[in-house]
Design a protein around this motif. Structure first.
Motif, short mmCIF file in Angstrom:
data_model
loop_
_atom_site.label_atom_id
_atom_site.label_comp_id
_atom_site.label_asym_id
_atom_site.label_seq_id
_atom_site.Cartn_x
_atom_site.Cartn_y
_atom_site.Cartn_z
N ASP A 198 8.23 0.30 16.58
CA ASP A 198 7.36 1.11 17.48
C ASP A 198 5.97 0.73 17.35
N GLN A 199 5.59 0.49 18.71
CA GLN A 199 4.11 0.07 18.84
C GLN A 199 2.98 0.98 18.42
N ASP A 200 3.47 2.31 18.33
CA ASP A 200 2.66 3.27 17.73
C ASP A 200 2.19 3.36 16.25
N ASN A 201 3.21 2.50 15.50
CA ASN A 201 3.13 2.73 14.17
C ASN A 201 1.91 2.12 13.70
N ILE A 202 1.22 0.90 14.18
CA ILE A 202 0.48 0.25 13.51
C ILE A 202 -0.58 -0.46 14.43
N PHE A 203 -1.81 -0.68 14.40
CA PHE A 203 -2.72 -1.18 15.43
C PHE A 203 -3.70 -2.13 14.73
N VAL A 204 -4.19 -3.01 15.44
CA VAL A 204 -5.01 -4.31 14.63
C VAL A 204 -6.31 -4.45 15.88
N ASP A 205 -7.43 -4.44 15.33
CA ASP A 205 -8.61 -4.73 16.26
C ASP A 205 -9.09 -6.17 16.27
N SER A 206 -10.01 -6.59 16.98
CA SER A 206 -10.39 -7.89 17.01
C SER A 206 -10.89 -8.53 15.75
N SER A 207 -11.44 -7.70 14.88
CA SER A 207 -12.12 -8.11 13.53
C SER A 207 -10.70 -8.28 12.47
N GLY A 208 -9.63 -7.80 12.73
CA GLY A 208 -8.55 -7.77 11.78
C GLY A 208 -8.32 -6.53 11.04
N LEU A 257 0.78 -0.96 0.06
CA LEU A 257 -0.09 -0.15 -0.02
C LEU A 257 1.00 1.37 -0.10
N THR A 258 0.29 2.37 -0.37
CA THR A 258 0.97 3.86 -0.31
C THR A 258 0.21 4.29 0.84
N PHE A 259 1.21 4.96 1.70
CA PHE A 259 0.71 5.46 2.93
C PHE A 259 -0.14 7.03 2.63
N LYS A 260 -1.10 7.11 3.35
CA LYS A 260 -1.90 8.29 3.49
C LYS A 260 -2.65 8.49 4.89
N THR A 261 -3.12 9.70 4.99
CA THR A 261 -3.72 9.73 6.49
C THR A 261 -4.90 8.81 6.54
N ASP A 262 -4.98 8.21 7.90
CA ASP A 262 -6.04 7.39 8.16
C ASP A 262 -6.07 6.36 7.21
N LEU A 263 -5.00 5.54 6.93
CA LEU A 263 -4.86 4.52 6.17
C LEU A 263 -5.39 3.24 7.07
N THR A 264 -6.45 2.39 6.55
CA THR A 264 -6.87 1.29 7.18
C THR A 264 -6.71 0.08 6.16
N TYR A 265 -6.64 -1.17 6.55
CA TYR A 265 -6.64 -2.40 5.85
C TYR A 265 -7.16 -3.41 6.37
N GLN A 266 -7.85 -4.35 5.66
CA GLN A 266 -8.36 -5.42 6.18
C GLN A 266 -8.25 -6.61 5.24
N VAL A 298 -6.60 -3.29 10.22
CA VAL A 298 -5.51 -2.58 10.66
C VAL A 298 -5.37 -1.20 10.28
N THR A 299 -4.98 -0.51 11.41
CA THR A 299 -5.05 0.96 11.13
C THR A 299 -3.25 1.59 11.04
N ILE A 300 -2.93 1.96 10.02
CA ILE A 300 -1.61 2.39 9.89
C ILE A 300 -1.24 3.79 9.97
N LYS A 301 -0.37 3.96 10.89
CA LYS A 301 0.15 5.44 11.32
C LYS A 301 1.46 6.07 10.56
N LYS A 302 2.14 5.06 9.99
CA LYS A 302 3.42 5.27 9.41
C LYS A 302 3.90 4.54 8.39
N ALA A 303 4.41 4.93 7.43
CA ALA A 303 5.01 3.83 6.45
C ALA A 303 6.02 2.95 6.96
N GLY A 304 6.00 1.69 6.59
CA GLY A 304 7.15 0.52 7.09
C GLY A 304 6.49 -0.79 6.58
N LYS A 305 7.40 -1.73 7.03
CA LYS A 305 6.92 -3.06 6.50
C LYS A 305 6.64 -3.89 8.22
N TYR A 306 5.39 -4.35 8.04
CA TYR A 306 4.77 -4.74 9.29
C TYR A 306 4.45 -6.25 8.93
#
Length: 266
Positions: free
Chosen positions: A164-174, A134-143, A176-184
């Motif tokens: 950095d634990q603040d780079n990316i988050f995942v909820d109970s449904s899978g 993906l290409t990063f943008k504001t409020d980027l999510t992926y499932q 993913v919310t991305i806050k910064k470009a990177g490889k996860y």
């Protein structure tokens, strides 16, 4: 032709060397004891959750109807025709099926048992769409869709957050919310259930989020006249924007004479 007590009288007529003789005795006729047996060529010895068409079949040497019962109907049921259905395996290894020949006027009731082993169904879990980029943008999510052939609810986690634990988050449904470009690395895991055994019990995918180099938006101030040979000086405003076209900063005011041709380099 029936059961009960019968008195039998036997009379011997008088002969040359003997006179008349008779004897009387009691004959008691009781119900027969039938033999019940399972047909091994038809009756299932093992059944897996989800199997269809598995059954047991028993016969009797008597004339009573055959009925079936299960020693654990919460795990395995048996129909009047002997059809088997797994309800819940859990920790149950086997269930006893009893075939009973009902009592009739001529035969006693009789029964026989048959053991059926239970097994869980094998299941798998996997991510259906591979490793996205993906290409990063504001409020980027992926499932990404999980292929789950069992009935367990997956648990999601970030297995590699890029340091950095603040780079990316995942909820109970899978989601993913991305806050910064990177490889996860995003993973999902399951546990065996009452009816499914998972092999494997986890799956993951790599999410590559590329940095956005920005985009140039040229916003002309005022109206732009048609070119008629006279020099005009429309004043464009040049801004740097992200992929969502959200303006990040104003770069410069650029003035030029031919409004039909304009190149902006950053």
């Amino acid at each position: 032709k029936g059961v009960g007590t019968v008195w039998v009288y036997i009379l011997q007529d008088e002969g040359t060397n003997h006179g008349k003789n008779s004897v009387t005795f009691q004959l008691i006729v009781t119900k027969g004891t039938p033999t019940v047996s399972f047909d091994a060529s038809v009756s299932a010895r093992q059944i897996t959750y989800g199997d269809t068409g598995k059954k047991v079949k028993a016969t009797s040497t008597g004339d009573g109807s055959i009925t079936y019962t299960s020693s654990n109907a919460g795990a395995l049921t048996v129909g009047n025709d002997g059809t088997l259905t797994v309800v819940k395996v859990g920790n149950v290894n086997s269930v006893t099926i009893t075939a009973k020949s009902d009592a009739t006027t001529l035969y006693k009731a009789a029964s026989q048992t048959w053991t059926v082993n239970l097994a869980k169904k094998y299941a798998t879990i996997d991510f259906a769409e591979g490793n996205p980029e993906l290409t990063f943008k504001t409020d980027l999510t992926y499932q990404q869709t999980v292929t789950n052939t069992g009935d367990a609810t997956p648990t999601y986690e970030i297995q590699d957050n890029g340091g950095d634990q603040d780079n990316i988050f995942v909820d109970s449904s899978g989601l993913v919310t991305i806050k910064k470009a990177g490889k996860y690395l995003i993973g999902a895991s399951v546990s065996d259930t009452d009816n499914y055994t998972y092999t494997p019990t986890s799956a993951n995918y790599t999410l590559q989020v590329l940095a956005n180099d920005g985009a140039v938006i040229v916003n002309f101030a005022g109206t732009q006249p048609m070119y008629d040979g006279t020099a005009h000086t429309p004043v464009p405003e040049v801004h740097l924007a992200d992929e969502s076209h959200t303006v990040l900063t104003r770069i410069a005011d650029v003035r030029f004479f031919n409004p039909l041709i304009f190149f902006a380099f950053i």
